[in-house]
Design a protein around this motif. Structure first.
Motif, short mmCIF file in Angstrom:
data_model
loop_
_atom_site.label_atom_id
_atom_site.label_comp_id
_atom_site.label_asym_id
_atom_site.label_seq_id
_atom_site.Cartn_x
_atom_site.Cartn_y
_atom_site.Cartn_z
N PRO A 13 0.79 -1.22 0.00
CA PRO A 13 0.00 0.00 0.00
C PRO A 13 0.83 1.28 0.00
O PRO A 13 0.29 2.36 -0.23
N PHE A 14 2.13 1.16 0.24
CA PHE A 14 3.00 2.34 0.30
C PHE A 14 4.06 2.29 -0.78
O PHE A 14 4.37 1.23 -1.30
N GLU A 15 4.64 3.46 -1.04
CA GLU A 15 5.78 3.54 -1.95
C GLU A 15 6.90 4.27 -1.22
O GLU A 15 6.68 5.28 -0.56
N VAL A 16 8.11 3.73 -1.34
CA VAL A 16 9.30 4.37 -0.79
C VAL A 16 9.73 5.44 -1.79
O VAL A 16 10.14 5.13 -2.90
N MET A 17 9.63 6.70 -1.38
CA MET A 17 10.00 7.80 -2.26
C MET A 17 11.50 8.06 -2.23
O MET A 17 12.08 8.47 -3.23
N ALA A 18 12.12 7.83 -1.07
CA ALA A 18 13.56 8.05 -0.93
C ALA A 18 14.15 7.02 0.03
O ALA A 18 13.54 6.68 1.03
N LEU A 19 15.33 6.55 -0.31
CA LEU A 19 16.13 5.69 0.56
C LEU A 19 17.30 6.55 1.01
O LEU A 19 18.09 7.03 0.19
N VAL A 20 17.38 6.80 2.33
CA VAL A 20 18.38 7.70 2.89
C VAL A 20 19.40 6.89 3.66
O VAL A 20 19.05 6.18 4.60
N LEU A 21 20.67 6.98 3.25
CA LEU A 21 21.74 6.22 3.87
C LEU A 21 22.67 7.16 4.63
O LEU A 21 23.04 8.22 4.12
N ASP A 22 23.04 6.76 5.84
CA ASP A 22 24.00 7.50 6.65
C ASP A 22 25.15 6.55 6.93
O ASP A 22 25.10 5.76 7.88
N ALA A 23 26.19 6.63 6.09
CA ALA A 23 27.31 5.70 6.18
C ALA A 23 28.03 5.84 7.52
O ALA A 23 28.45 4.83 8.11
N ALA A 24 28.17 7.05 8.03
CA ALA A 24 28.88 7.27 9.29
C ALA A 24 28.17 6.57 10.45
O ALA A 24 28.81 5.98 11.32
N ALA A 25 26.86 6.62 10.45
CA ALA A 25 26.08 5.99 11.53
C ALA A 25 25.72 4.53 11.21
O ALA A 25 25.27 3.80 12.10
N GLY A 26 25.89 4.13 9.95
CA GLY A 26 25.52 2.77 9.55
C GLY A 26 24.02 2.56 9.55
O GLY A 26 23.55 1.45 9.82
N THR A 27 23.27 3.60 9.23
CA THR A 27 21.81 3.49 9.25
C THR A 27 21.22 3.77 7.87
O THR A 27 21.79 4.49 7.06
N ALA A 28 20.06 3.20 7.67
CA ALA A 28 19.28 3.45 6.46
C ALA A 28 17.86 3.75 6.89
O ALA A 28 17.35 3.17 7.86
N SER A 29 17.21 4.65 6.18
CA SER A 29 15.81 4.95 6.45
C SER A 29 15.10 5.17 5.13
O SER A 29 15.72 5.41 4.10
N VAL A 30 13.78 5.06 5.18
CA VAL A 30 12.96 5.28 4.00
C VAL A 30 11.97 6.40 4.28
O VAL A 30 11.49 6.55 5.40
N VAL A 31 11.69 7.18 3.25
CA VAL A 31 10.66 8.20 3.31
C VAL A 31 9.50 7.67 2.47
O VAL A 31 9.68 7.40 1.27
N LEU A 32 8.35 7.50 3.10
CA LEU A 32 7.19 6.93 2.42
C LEU A 32 6.34 8.02 1.77
O LEU A 32 6.46 9.20 2.11
N ASP A 33 5.47 7.59 0.87
CA ASP A 33 4.63 8.54 0.14
C ASP A 33 3.51 9.14 0.97
O ASP A 33 2.77 10.00 0.49
N ASP A 34 3.40 8.76 2.24
CA ASP A 34 2.45 9.45 3.13
C ASP A 34 3.17 10.52 3.95
O ASP A 34 2.58 11.15 4.82
N GLY A 35 4.48 10.70 3.70
CA GLY A 35 5.26 11.70 4.39
C GLY A 35 6.00 11.19 5.61
O GLY A 35 6.79 11.92 6.19
N SER A 36 5.77 9.94 6.00
CA SER A 36 6.44 9.40 7.19
C SER A 36 7.83 8.88 6.83
O SER A 36 8.15 8.63 5.67
#
Length: 150
Positions: free
Chosen positions: A64-87
């Motif tokens: 039901p959702f679409e990942v609009m952006a995949l955000v990578l933080d190499a220094a912290a070793g984290t990845a996050s996604v920005v969904l099409d509902d703004g979350s």
């Protein structure tokens, strides 16, 4: 006379390709889609759109959702996604997988209750950071490797 109140449509469903539909009509109005997606929850094992006025069952057959952006933080070793509902959500070690039916990469969201398909832009970021070892694939984020289940 006050304007009529908007009601969540009956017969709402998400097709296997991720499109939202009511009957034969596709829901394409961006504010409506954002509202529906931001209020999508799982209640008692069933998907529904819930707001202060109540809840409307929804048949979820696809992401039901679409990942609009995949955000990578190499220094912290984290990845996050920005969904099409703004979350925005953190990518966990069990989040990424390839859908067996469509071949598309999806990310588990909302505590693993729902799937989100990757947009073309998010997919490109993923491809630029995928590594392979012994037939297994990983999203490499700094020193961290997030498995990509295939």
């Amino acid at each position: 006379m006050p304007p009529p109140r908007w009601e969540i449509p009956q017969g709402l469903r998400v097709h296997s390709d991720g499109t939202w539909r009511v009957g034969d009509s596709q829901v394409i109005h961006p504010p409506t889609l954002r509202y529906l997606k931001s209020h999508l929850v799982e209640d008692g094992g069933a998907a529904c759109v819930m707001d202060e006025r109540g809840k409307m069952p929804i048949d979820v057959q696809g992401p039901p959702f679409e990942v609009m952006a995949l955000v990578l933080d190499a220094a912290a070793g984290t990845a996050s996604v920005v969904l099409d509902d703004g979350s925005k959500e953190t990518v966990r070690d069990t989040s990424l997988r390839m859908n067996d039916e469509t071949g598309q990469i999806e990310c588990a969201v909302r505590d693993g209750r729902f799937q989100a398909r990757l947009s073309r832009a998010a997919h490109q970021v993923l491809l630029e950071h995928v590594t392979e070892e012994d037939g297994a694939f990983f999203l490499q984020v700094g020193g961290r490797r997030i498995p990509l289940r295939t």
